[in-house]
Structure formats: C-alpha cells, structure tokens
Design a protein around this motif. Structure first.
Motif, PDB file in Angstrom:
ATOM      1  N   SER A 139       0.827  -1.206   0.000  1.00  0.00           N
ATOM      2  CA  SER A 139       0.000   0.000   0.000  1.00  0.00           C
ATOM      3  C   SER A 139       0.864   1.259   0.000  1.00  0.00           C
ATOM      4  CB  SER A 139      -0.943  -0.002   1.205  1.00  0.00           C
ATOM      5  OG  SER A 139      -1.806  -1.128   1.180  1.00  0.00           O
ATOM      6  N   LYS A 140       1.953   1.224   0.731  1.00  0.00           N
ATOM      7  CA  LYS A 140       2.872   2.360   0.766  1.00  0.00           C
ATOM      8  C   LYS A 140       3.511   2.599  -0.598  1.00  0.00           C
ATOM      9  CE  LYS A 140       4.283   2.080   5.648  1.00  0.00           C
ATOM     10  NZ  LYS A 140       5.449   1.912   6.554  1.00  0.00           N
ATOM     11  N   VAL A 141       3.867   1.528  -1.281  1.00  0.00           N
ATOM     12  CA  VAL A 141       4.480   1.649  -2.605  1.00  0.00           C
ATOM     13  C   VAL A 141       3.494   2.233  -3.606  1.00  0.00           C
ATOM     14  CG1 VAL A 141       5.373   0.325  -4.573  1.00  0.00           C
ATOM     15  CG2 VAL A 141       6.202  -0.164  -2.263  1.00  0.00           C
ATOM     16  N   VAL A 142       2.255   1.744  -3.580  1.00  0.00           N
ATOM     17  CA  VAL A 142       1.245   2.253  -4.523  1.00  0.00           C
ATOM     18  C   VAL A 142       0.958   3.719  -4.249  1.00  0.00           C
ATOM     19  CG1 VAL A 142      -1.142   2.040  -5.301  1.00  0.00           C
ATOM     20  CG2 VAL A 142       0.230  -0.017  -4.905  1.00  0.00           C
ATOM     21  N   LEU A 143       0.806   4.081  -2.968  1.00  0.00           N
ATOM     22  CA  LEU A 143       0.548   5.479  -2.638  1.00  0.00           C
ATOM     23  C   LEU A 143       1.703   6.362  -3.103  1.00  0.00           C
ATOM     24  CD1 LEU A 143      -1.418   7.449  -1.277  1.00  0.00           C
ATOM     25  CD2 LEU A 143      -0.119   7.152   0.846  1.00  0.00           C
ATOM     26  N   ALA A 144       2.929   5.895  -2.932  1.00  0.00           N
ATOM     27  CA  ALA A 144       4.088   6.661  -3.392  1.00  0.00           C
ATOM     28  C   ALA A 144       4.033   6.874  -4.903  1.00  0.00           C
ATOM     29  CB  ALA A 144       5.377   5.936  -3.014  1.00  0.00           C
ATOM     30  N   SER A 145       3.600   5.862  -5.624  1.00  0.00           N
ATOM     31  CA  SER A 145       3.498   5.993  -7.073  1.00  0.00           C
ATOM     32  C   SER A 145       2.436   7.015  -7.468  1.00  0.00           C
ATOM     33  CB  SER A 145       3.175   4.629  -7.698  1.00  0.00           C
ATOM     34  OG  SER A 145       3.030   4.738  -9.094  1.00  0.00           O
ATOM     35  N   THR A 146       1.303   7.032  -6.745  1.00  0.00           N
ATOM     36  CA  THR A 146       0.281   8.050  -7.045  1.00  0.00           C
ATOM     37  C   THR A 146       0.821   9.448  -6.754  1.00  0.00           C
ATOM     38  OG1 THR A 146      -0.771   8.021  -4.834  1.00  0.00           O
ATOM     39  CG2 THR A 146      -1.561   6.414  -6.465  1.00  0.00           C
ATOM     40  N   GLU A 147       1.657   9.574  -5.725  1.00  0.00           N
ATOM     41  CA  GLU A 147       2.264  10.872  -5.408  1.00  0.00           C
ATOM     42  C   GLU A 147       3.157  11.343  -6.555  1.00  0.00           C
ATOM     43  OE1 GLU A 147       2.506   9.965  -0.576  1.00  0.00           O
ATOM     44  OE2 GLU A 147       4.298   9.880  -1.836  1.00  0.00           O
ATOM     45  N   ASP A 148       3.932  10.403  -7.097  1.00  0.00           N
ATOM     46  CA  ASP A 148       4.840  10.747  -8.199  1.00  0.00           C
ATOM     47  C   ASP A 148       4.057  11.168  -9.442  1.00  0.00           C
ATOM     48  OD1 ASP A 148       6.924  10.067  -6.525  1.00  0.00           O
ATOM     49  OD2 ASP A 148       7.180   8.049  -7.372  1.00  0.00           O
ATOM     50  N   VAL A 149       3.052  10.370  -9.789  1.00  0.00           N
ATOM     51  CA  VAL A 149       2.284  10.642 -11.013  1.00  0.00           C
ATOM     52  C   VAL A 149       1.513  11.954 -10.890  1.00  0.00           C
ATOM     53  CG1 VAL A 149       0.313   9.866 -12.390  1.00  0.00           C
ATOM     54  CG2 VAL A 149       2.096   8.234 -11.720  1.00  0.00           C
ATOM     55  N   TRP A 150       0.758  12.129  -9.827  1.00  0.00           N
ATOM     56  CA  TRP A 150      -0.051  13.338  -9.699  1.00  0.00           C
ATOM     57  C   TRP A 150       0.818  14.564  -9.422  1.00  0.00           C
ATOM     58  CZ3 TRP A 150      -4.520  13.669 -11.756  1.00  0.00           C
ATOM     59  CH2 TRP A 150      -5.319  12.531 -11.876  1.00  0.00           C
ATOM     60  N   GLY A 151       1.966  14.348  -8.796  1.00  0.00           N
ATOM     61  CA  GLY A 151       2.888  15.462  -8.605  1.00  0.00           C
ATOM     62  C   GLY A 151       3.352  16.024  -9.938  1.00  0.00           C
ATOM     63  N   ARG A 152       3.646  15.143 -10.877  1.00  0.00           N
ATOM     64  CA  ARG A 152       4.091  15.609 -12.206  1.00  0.00           C
ATOM     65  C   ARG A 152       2.938  16.241 -12.989  1.00  0.00           C
ATOM     66  NH1 ARG A 152       7.239  10.883 -11.785  1.00  0.00           N
ATOM     67  NH2 ARG A 152       5.662   9.628 -12.846  1.00  0.00           N
ATOM     68  N   ILE A 153       1.747  15.664 -12.868  1.00  0.00           N
ATOM     69  CA  ILE A 153       0.594  16.220 -13.588  1.00  0.00           C
ATOM     70  C   ILE A 153       0.293  17.631 -13.082  1.00  0.00           C
ATOM     71  CG2 ILE A 153      -1.896  15.998 -13.941  1.00  0.00           C
ATOM     72  CD1 ILE A 153      -1.509  12.967 -14.004  1.00  0.00           C
ATOM     73  N   PHE A 154       0.303  17.824 -11.775  1.00  0.00           N
ATOM     74  CA  PHE A 154       0.056  19.149 -11.205  1.00  0.00           C
ATOM     75  C   PHE A 154       1.179  20.111 -11.572  1.00  0.00           C
ATOM     76  CE2 PHE A 154      -3.478  17.383  -9.234  1.00  0.00           C
ATOM     77  CZ  PHE A 154      -4.122  18.268  -8.374  1.00  0.00           C
ATOM     78  N   ALA A 155       2.427  19.634 -11.554  1.00  0.00           N
ATOM     79  CA  ALA A 155       3.563  20.493 -11.873  1.00  0.00           C
ATOM     80  C   ALA A 155       3.503  20.993 -13.310  1.00  0.00           C
ATOM     81  CB  ALA A 155       4.871  19.738 -11.639  1.00  0.00           C
ATOM     82  N   ALA A 156       2.917  20.180 -14.200  1.00  0.00           N
ATOM     83  CA  ALA A 156       2.787  20.585 -15.595  1.00  0.00           C
ATOM     84  C   ALA A 156       1.886  21.801 -15.747  1.00  0.00           C
ATOM     85  CB  ALA A 156       2.250  19.425 -16.431  1.00  0.00           C
ATOM     86  N   SER A 157       1.035  22.042 -14.747  1.00  0.00           N
ATOM     87  CA  SER A 157       0.160  23.221 -14.736  1.00  0.00           C
ATOM     88  C   SER A 157       0.639  24.250 -13.722  1.00  0.00           C
ATOM     89  CB  SER A 157      -1.276  22.800 -14.407  1.00  0.00           C
ATOM     90  OG  SER A 157      -1.780  21.886 -15.357  1.00  0.00           O
ATOM     91  N   ASN A 158       1.920  24.132 -13.350  1.00  0.00           N
ATOM     92  CA  ASN A 158       2.534  25.059 -12.384  1.00  0.00           C
ATOM     93  C   ASN A 158       1.801  25.056 -11.048  1.00  0.00           C
ATOM     94  OD1 ASN A 158       4.579  26.020 -14.191  1.00  0.00           O
ATOM     95  ND2 ASN A 158       2.999  27.271 -15.208  1.00  0.00           N
ATOM     96  N   GLN A 159       1.350  23.883 -10.627  1.00  0.00           N
ATOM     97  CA  GLN A 159       0.692  23.729  -9.340  1.00  0.00           C
ATOM     98  C   GLN A 159       1.443  22.710  -8.489  1.00  0.00           C
ATOM     99  OE1 GLN A 159      -3.793  23.547  -9.517  1.00  0.00           O
ATOM    100  NE2 GLN A 159      -3.392  23.229 -11.683  1.00  0.00           N
ATOM    101  N   GLN A 160       1.308  22.855  -7.193  1.00  0.00           N
ATOM    102  CA  GLN A 160       1.912  21.900  -6.275  1.00  0.00           C
ATOM    103  C   GLN A 160       0.855  20.899  -5.837  1.00  0.00           C
ATOM    104  OE1 GLN A 160       3.794  23.670  -2.888  1.00  0.00           O
ATOM    105  NE2 GLN A 160       4.736  21.755  -2.185  1.00  0.00           N
ATOM    106  N   TYR A 161       1.230  19.647  -5.782  1.00  0.00           N
ATOM    107  CA  TYR A 161       0.295  18.594  -5.408  1.00  0.00           C
ATOM    108  C   TYR A 161       0.446  18.250  -3.929  1.00  0.00           C
ATOM    109  CZ  TYR A 161      -1.753  13.909  -5.024  1.00  0.00           C
ATOM    110  OH  TYR A 161      -2.494  12.811  -4.641  1.00  0.00           O
ATOM    111  N   PRO A 162      -0.587  18.526  -3.123  1.00  0.00           N
ATOM    112  CA  PRO A 162      -0.554  18.106  -1.716  1.00  0.00           C
ATOM    113  C   PRO A 162      -1.150  16.698  -1.594  1.00  0.00           C
ATOM    114  CG  PRO A 162      -2.396  19.596  -2.095  1.00  0.00           C
ATOM    115  CD  PRO A 162      -1.729  19.393  -3.416  1.00  0.00           C
ATOM    116  N   PRO A 163      -0.334  15.689  -1.357  1.00  0.00           N
ATOM    117  CA  PRO A 163      -0.839  14.310  -1.350  1.00  0.00           C
ATOM    118  C   PRO A 163      -1.715  14.022  -0.140  1.00  0.00           C
ATOM    119  CG  PRO A 163       1.438  14.339  -0.628  1.00  0.00           C
ATOM    120  CD  PRO A 163       1.114  15.746  -1.072  1.00  0.00           C
ATOM    121  N   PRO A 164      -2.584  13.035  -0.250  1.00  0.00           N
ATOM    122  CA  PRO A 164      -3.369  12.625   0.912  1.00  0.00           C
ATOM    123  C   PRO A 164      -2.542  11.743   1.831  1.00  0.00           C
ATOM    124  CG  PRO A 164      -3.853  11.175  -0.910  1.00  0.00           C
ATOM    125  CD  PRO A 164      -2.882  12.208  -1.430  1.00  0.00           C
ATOM    126  N   THR A 165      -3.032  11.564   3.038  1.00  0.00           N
ATOM    127  CA  THR A 165      -2.465  10.586   3.959  1.00  0.00           C
ATOM    128  C   THR A 165      -3.307   9.326   3.875  1.00  0.00           C
ATOM    129  OG1 THR A 165      -1.608  12.261   5.473  1.00  0.00           O
ATOM    130  CG2 THR A 165      -1.995  10.073   6.384  1.00  0.00           C
TER     131      THR A 165
END
Length: 288
Positions: free
Chosen positions: A81-107
C-alpha cells in the motif's frame, strides 16, 4: 505486478484495531453491499451511511484510533500500500507540476476493524474510502482478501486500482469537483441515478485510476501479464448493476451511485489508454 523494491510513501498512518473494549460486530464484505443498498433505497450517498454502520455495532461507537504497536512487523499488504501510494504521489505530482501547481498528497490510514475519521466512525464493512474532511484515504487491508473471496475481483494490480480510485477522490477535492457535487445535493438537487452527478464523480475517479496506471506503467514497467485484466475484472465486480443483481436479483438504474460494471471498466480503460486527464471529464460527457 513488480512492486517490490520501489519507493514507499511516508504519508501513511498505521493504526491498530479500533474496536474498543466491547468488541464490535464485524459484518464482513457483505456489509458493503448492505451499506450501498441502504444508501440507494434511502436516497443517500453510501458514504453518508458510515454513521449508520457504526450504530449497528453491538458495542459503543469506535473509540479514537488505537496507535500501532511500534514493534509489530510491517506486513506485505502495508508495504504494498505504501508503494502504490508513493506511485500516485509521483504521477499526480508531475501532472500538477505541468500546470505550475503543487500537489498536496493525501495521507493513507491503514487500520484494522474500525476507525475514526473526520467523516465519522467506520468499520471495515464499508471498504476503502476517502474522507474530504481530513483528506485521508482509509483502508483496511483485510478488504483485499474479501474482495477476492466474495466479490470476484482481486490480485495486486486490482488492489492498486482500488487505492488509486480513492486517491482520485482526493484529486476531485483539490480541483473543487467534490464541492460542486455537494452544493447541488445541499440545495436539494437529485444527484443519484444512472447519469447523475454521483455516478459521474465515481466514474471520473475510475478514469483517474486508469490515468495513474498509464503513467506508473510507463515509468516503472511493473505490470505483468494479467494485471490489467485484474483491474478490469474488479471494476466489473463492483458496478452498481452487478451488486444490485447479487443482492436483490434486479437492477434499478435510478438508484445507481457508482456506475454500471460496463461503465466502470470503460472509464478505467479510457484513463489507462489515453493518459490524458482531459479525457476523464465525465461531467461533460454526453454518454457514460
């Protein structure tokens, strides 16, 4: 799914059982269907039935989340579960960054038995859920075993799909989609039913899960033969029509809240095949 050795998220809370001294009634996965059907019959979002589930326990409502035993070994399910959540952080972090936004991940809160959230008390019977009140994903990893045994879905990539779907609801909170749906409901608008706002919200989360899978696979190449089919089979197993047919022998589209099996499979594939977040706008789609 070749997930071992990948980065693990630090945004994870591991709690113990929250059953309390009296020992609550654990309904099992069949309770998921019960909560869904009760919500549909009463015209409510199944998430609103969390309090009802808590009241159905034979003991008092769950106490504050029990802390984890610091000496307890980390289970494979927790590590996964930790690995999958980390992967979602990486993917959505890049998607948000592409729009000059910061992605605040969930816990993510990994619990056993029952848990307290900002959305109320919940038992494992309700399955994984996202609470916008505290921006946390709640998951009893025992759900994965029951998903395989009783719903006909399962497998590690299917489990990853479930986590990514709940993270999709976090994205909707960040983008304001969830607030818009809640505002319509607060004004007395009908959001249930086939084609309704709740169905569109859930199908968008399915599409977001597919979007995550697209980029995670592109980066890590961790999918194995049969993984995609696992996710699709699970999406099929938790469609409103399938659950209604299993529980009462008939399908009532007017009471749908998550979408049909075909719709859930198709929107997951749309995100996975396109890798384009614009293709996940279920609210503008003329046909679901």
């Amino acid at each position: 799914m070749k997930w071992r050795g990948q980065r693990e998220s630090s945004n994870v809370e591991i709690g113990g059982s929250g059953r309390g001294g009296g020992g609550g009634l654990k309904m099992g996965l069949g309770g998921i269907v019960l909560v869904v059907i009760l919500g549909l019959v009463m015209g409510k979002n199944p998430m609103e039935m969390l309090g009802l589930v808590a009241q159905m326990e034979s003991s008092a409502p769950p106490a504050a989340n029990a802390p984890a035993d610091p000496n307890a070994p980390v289970t494979e399910e927790q590590q996964f579960s930790k690995v999958v959540l980390a992967s979602t952080e990486d993917v959505w972090g890049r998607i948000f960054a592409a729009s000059n936004q910061q992605y605040p991940p969930p816990t993510m809160v990994l619990f056993s038995g029952s848990v307290q959230s900002a959305c109320g008390g919940a038992t494992s019977a309700v399955g994984p859920f996202y609470c916008p009140g505290d921006r946390k994903v709640y998951l009893d990893t025992g759900f994965f075993d029951e998903m395989t045994a009783k719903l006909g879905g399962g497998g590690d990539f299917a489990q990853a799909y479930v986590i990514a779907h709940e993270v999709g609801h976090h994205i909707q909170t960040l983008t304001g989609v969830s607030d818009q749906v809640n505002q319509v409901r607060a004004k007395g608008g009908n959001v249930e039913g086939d084609g309704g706002l709740l169905v569109r919200q859930e199908l968008q989360a399915d599409c977001y899960a597919g979007l995550w899978a697209h980029y995670a696979q592109k980066e890590k190449q961790w999918m194995e033969p049969g993984d995609l089919e696992e996710a699709i089979k699970t999406a099929q197993a938790i469609g409103d029509d399938t659950l209604q047919r299993q529980s009462r022998g008939t399908v009532m589209p007017d009471s749908f809240s998550h979408g049909s099996s075909e719709q859930r499979m198709r929107w997951f594939r749309q995100g996975f095949d396109s890798g384009d977040i614009a293709q996940c706008d279920t609210f503008k789609a003329t046909s679901l």
